[in-house]
Design a protein around this motif. Structure first.
Motif, PDB file in Angstrom:
ATOM      1  N   ASP A 120       0.522  -1.118   0.230  1.00 29.42           N
ATOM      2  CA  ASP A 120      -0.362   0.131  -0.261  1.00 29.42           C
ATOM      3  C   ASP A 120       0.762   1.006   0.430  1.00 29.42           C
ATOM      4  N   VAL A 121       2.461   1.562   0.698  1.00 27.12           N
ATOM      5  CA  VAL A 121       2.940   2.680   1.064  1.00 27.12           C
ATOM      6  C   VAL A 121       4.553   2.090  -0.088  1.00 27.12           C
ATOM      7  N   PHE A 122       4.480   3.567  -0.898  1.00 27.93           N
ATOM      8  CA  PHE A 122       5.516   3.615  -1.085  1.00 27.93           C
ATOM      9  C   PHE A 122       6.525   4.608  -0.764  1.00 27.93           C
ATOM     10  N   VAL A 123       8.125   3.995  -0.461  1.00 20.01           N
ATOM     11  CA  VAL A 123       9.085   4.830   0.435  1.00 20.01           C
ATOM     12  C   VAL A 123       9.754   5.521  -0.536  1.00 20.01           C
ATOM     13  N   SER A 124       9.858   6.416  -0.949  1.00 22.97           N
ATOM     14  CA  SER A 124      10.734   6.928  -1.947  1.00 22.97           C
ATOM     15  C   SER A 124      11.581   8.479  -1.487  1.00 22.97           C
ATOM     16  N   TYR A 125      13.032   7.973  -1.437  1.00 24.64           N
ATOM     17  CA  TYR A 125      14.016   8.828  -0.556  1.00 24.64           C
ATOM     18  C   TYR A 125      15.937   8.303  -1.967  1.00 24.64           C
ATOM     19  N   GLU A 170      14.317  -0.711 -12.711  1.00 24.31           N
ATOM     20  CA  GLU A 170      13.620   0.519 -13.225  1.00 24.31           C
ATOM     21  C   GLU A 170      12.290  -0.066 -13.409  1.00 24.31           C
ATOM     22  N   GLU A 171      12.312  -0.928 -13.918  1.00 25.65           N
ATOM     23  CA  GLU A 171      10.942  -1.755 -14.012  1.00 25.65           C
ATOM     24  C   GLU A 171       9.828  -2.523 -12.840  1.00 25.65           C
ATOM     25  N   THR A 172      10.744  -3.090 -12.101  1.00 26.71           N
ATOM     26  CA  THR A 172      10.535  -2.651 -10.583  1.00 26.71           C
ATOM     27  C   THR A 172       9.498  -1.781  -9.482  1.00 26.71           C
ATOM     28  N   ILE A 173      10.526  -0.657  -9.661  1.00 28.59           N
ATOM     29  CA  ILE A 173      10.197   1.270  -8.743  1.00 28.59           C
ATOM     30  C   ILE A 173       9.070   1.182  -9.194  1.00 28.59           C
ATOM     31  N   GLU A 174       8.987   1.590 -10.853  1.00 24.68           N
ATOM     32  CA  GLU A 174       7.942   1.460 -11.658  1.00 24.68           C
ATOM     33  C   GLU A 174       6.713   0.746 -10.936  1.00 24.68           C
ATOM     34  N   LYS A 175       6.740  -0.433 -11.239  1.00 25.72           N
ATOM     35  CA  LYS A 175       4.958  -0.837 -11.009  1.00 25.72           C
ATOM     36  C   LYS A 175       4.958  -1.632  -9.842  1.00 25.72           C
ATOM     37  N   GLU A 176       5.873  -0.972  -8.400  1.00 25.69           N
ATOM     38  CA  GLU A 176       5.387  -0.792  -7.066  1.00 25.69           C
ATOM     39  C   GLU A 176       4.712   0.772  -6.584  1.00 25.69           C
ATOM     40  N   HIS A 177       6.011   1.220  -8.238  1.00 27.97           N
ATOM     41  CA  HIS A 177       5.046   2.984  -7.286  1.00 27.97           C
ATOM     42  C   HIS A 177       3.192   3.265  -8.452  1.00 27.97           C
ATOM     43  N   GLY A 178       3.426   2.499  -9.140  1.00 29.27           N
ATOM     44  CA  GLY A 178       2.011   2.453  -9.740  1.00 29.27           C
ATOM     45  C   GLY A 178       0.711   1.992  -9.143  1.00 29.27           C
ATOM     46  N   VAL A 188       7.327  10.368   0.681  1.00 30.51           N
ATOM     47  CA  VAL A 188       8.865  10.948   0.606  1.00 30.51           C
ATOM     48  C   VAL A 188       9.826  11.416   1.451  1.00 30.51           C
ATOM     49  N   CYS A 189      10.820  11.647   1.508  1.00 30.76           N
ATOM     50  CA  CYS A 189      11.941  11.521   2.655  1.00 30.76           C
ATOM     51  C   CYS A 189      12.911  12.049   2.284  1.00 30.76           C
ATOM     52  N   TRP A 190      12.662  13.338   2.311  1.00 24.02           N
ATOM     53  CA  TRP A 190      13.164  15.371   1.856  1.00 24.02           C
ATOM     54  C   TRP A 190      13.987  14.765   2.609  1.00 24.02           C
ATOM     55  N   SER A 191      15.769  15.089   1.922  1.00 23.35           N
ATOM     56  CA  SER A 191      16.761  15.545   2.039  1.00 23.35           C
ATOM     57  C   SER A 191      17.336  15.946   1.947  1.00 23.35           C
ATOM     58  N   LYS A 192      18.757  16.800   1.646  1.00 24.89           N
ATOM     59  CA  LYS A 192      19.546  17.542   0.540  1.00 24.89           C
ATOM     60  C   LYS A 192      19.654  17.431  -0.287  1.00 24.89           C
ATOM     61  N   VAL A 197      16.448  16.492  -3.349  1.00 30.09           N
ATOM     62  CA  VAL A 197      15.443  17.399  -2.658  1.00 30.09           C
ATOM     63  C   VAL A 197      16.470  16.844  -4.509  1.00 30.09           C
ATOM     64  N   ALA A 198      17.950  16.563  -4.620  1.00 30.53           N
ATOM     65  CA  ALA A 198      18.609  17.152  -5.948  1.00 30.53           C
ATOM     66  C   ALA A 198      18.801  15.604  -6.365  1.00 30.53           C
ATOM     67  N   SER A 199      17.731  14.905  -6.479  1.00 31.89           N
ATOM     68  CA  SER A 199      17.457  13.902  -6.738  1.00 31.89           C
ATOM     69  C   SER A 199      16.261  14.115  -8.336  1.00 31.89           C
ATOM     70  N   GLU A 200      16.456  13.634  -9.020  1.00 31.05           N
ATOM     71  CA  GLU A 200      15.211  13.806 -10.113  1.00 31.05           C
ATOM     72  C   GLU A 200      14.796  12.530 -10.211  1.00 31.05           C
ATOM     73  N   ASN A 201      14.757  11.456  -9.781  1.00 32.69           N
ATOM     74  CA  ASN A 201      14.180  10.483  -9.798  1.00 32.69           C
ATOM     75  C   ASN A 201      12.882  10.381  -8.139  1.00 32.69           C
ATOM     76  N   VAL A 202      13.866  11.063  -7.092  1.00 39.16           N
ATOM     77  CA  VAL A 202      12.555  11.132  -6.155  1.00 39.16           C
ATOM     78  C   VAL A 202      11.815  12.656  -6.162  1.00 39.16           C
ATOM     79  N   LYS A 203      12.174  13.139  -7.105  1.00 43.12           N
ATOM     80  CA  LYS A 203      11.022  14.331  -7.096  1.00 43.12           C
ATOM     81  C   LYS A 203      10.479  14.308  -8.568  1.00 43.12           C
ATOM     82  N   ALA A 204      11.053  13.031  -9.364  1.00 44.08           N
ATOM     83  CA  ALA A 204       9.281  12.450 -10.456  1.00 44.08           C
ATOM     84  C   ALA A 204       8.741  11.628  -9.443  1.00 44.08           C
TER      85      ALA A 204
END
Length: 282
Positions: A3-8, A43-51, A58-62, A65-72
């Motif tokens: 149910d929960v996807f953690v982005s970091y 990449e395919e696994t991350i996209e699948k679980e994200h969907g 999302v776990c923001w840190s410096k 914030v600089a990561s395009e993947n995390v922001k996306a």
């Protein structure tokens, strides 16, 4: 499927691991990239679980914030109203994220009884149930002394844990009771003044902040030589003012971000991504 996807960002793994453990300990099904099986396409696994996930934390840190993947990942979840933001270290959130609620986990050691992690869990469960987070979840306590504004994105008041220990002495100096301006007041005051584009050699616009207690509203008014723009303040967060245009009619409803800086005023439209930088004028 979780149910929960953690982005970091991988650099923050120790802090994020504590968060994942706490969420799972509360009975939530959680996925993060450490769950990718050996040999599985990354990449395919991350996209699948994200969907498949119904909430993204999302776990923001410096580094994040600089990561395009995390922001996306966070941007996509935000578009589906499935985003819960946390800050695992002090940092400036990415553009378009600062006006939303964010739970400060800076210094959290993993204690399950910490009010902050309880706020995260409450926000996640509210998101999974398709409802607004309970009052007090995820937003810092308002410092402004103006009446609360109903248009604040996310709404709510922060959960406070207050411990008071008083030791009184006869010789105690009289405390300074002079009201101090809040961060929101300082940011709004920084907008006021004369601004020119591209320099003060051209047209000059006078910006003012109008407070309307009867309507529980704050407005930003820009008066130029031939035009007048007026916007309603939606939120003030981390030096960024988010407004909704009221006039002129053709701009009505457009959301504009205003960031005052010492020598310039930066305006960013969300409708067409138009960006304008104005110079401070005497």
């Amino acid at each position: 499927m979780a149910d929960v996807f953690v982005s970091y960002k991988r650099e923050d793994e120790p802090a994020v691991a504590r968060l994942v453990k706490a969420l799972r300990g509360d009975g939530l099904t959680v996925w993060w990239d450490r769950d990718i099986p050996t040999g599985a396409p990354w990449e395919e696994t991350i996209e699948k679980e994200h969907g498949l996930a119904r909430c993204l934390v999302v776990c923001w840190s410096k580094a994040a914030v600089a990561s395009e993947n995390v922001k996306a990942e966070a941007r996509k979840a935000r578009g589906k109203n499935q985003l819960v933001q946390t800050f695992i270290e002090p940092c400036e959130p990415p553009m378009f994220f600062g006006e939303r609620q964010g739970i400060d986990l800076t210094g959290w050691t993993g204690r399950a009884d910490d009010p902050r992690i309880k706020a995260v869990i409450a926000g996640v469960r509210a998101t999974l149930e398709g409802r607004e987070a309970e009052a007090g979840v995820g937003m810092a306590a308002p410092k402004s002394r103006t009446p609360p504004m109903p248009m604040l994105i996310g709404g709510g008041v922060a959960l406070l844990a207050v411990v008071a220990v008083g030791v009184w002495f006869a010789s105690r100096p009289t405390p300074d009771t002079t009201p101090q301006p809040s961060a929101e007041d300082i940011t709004l005051a920084a907008i006021e003044g004369r601004w020119g584009t591209p320099t003060c050699a051209g047209s000059i616009y006078t910006y003012s902040v109008v407070r309307d207690p009867s309507a529980e509203q704050i407005r930003i008014v820009s008066q130029g030589p031939e035009t007048r723009h007026e916007g309603r303040v939606i939120s003030v967060t981390d030096g960024l003012v988010v407004t909704e245009a009221l006039t002129p009619e053709e701009d009505r409803g457009n959301v504009v971000e205003i960031r005052p800086e010492p020598t310039q005023l930066v305006l960013q439209s969300r409708r067409d991504e138009f960006r304008l930088v104005m110079a401070k004028c005497p």
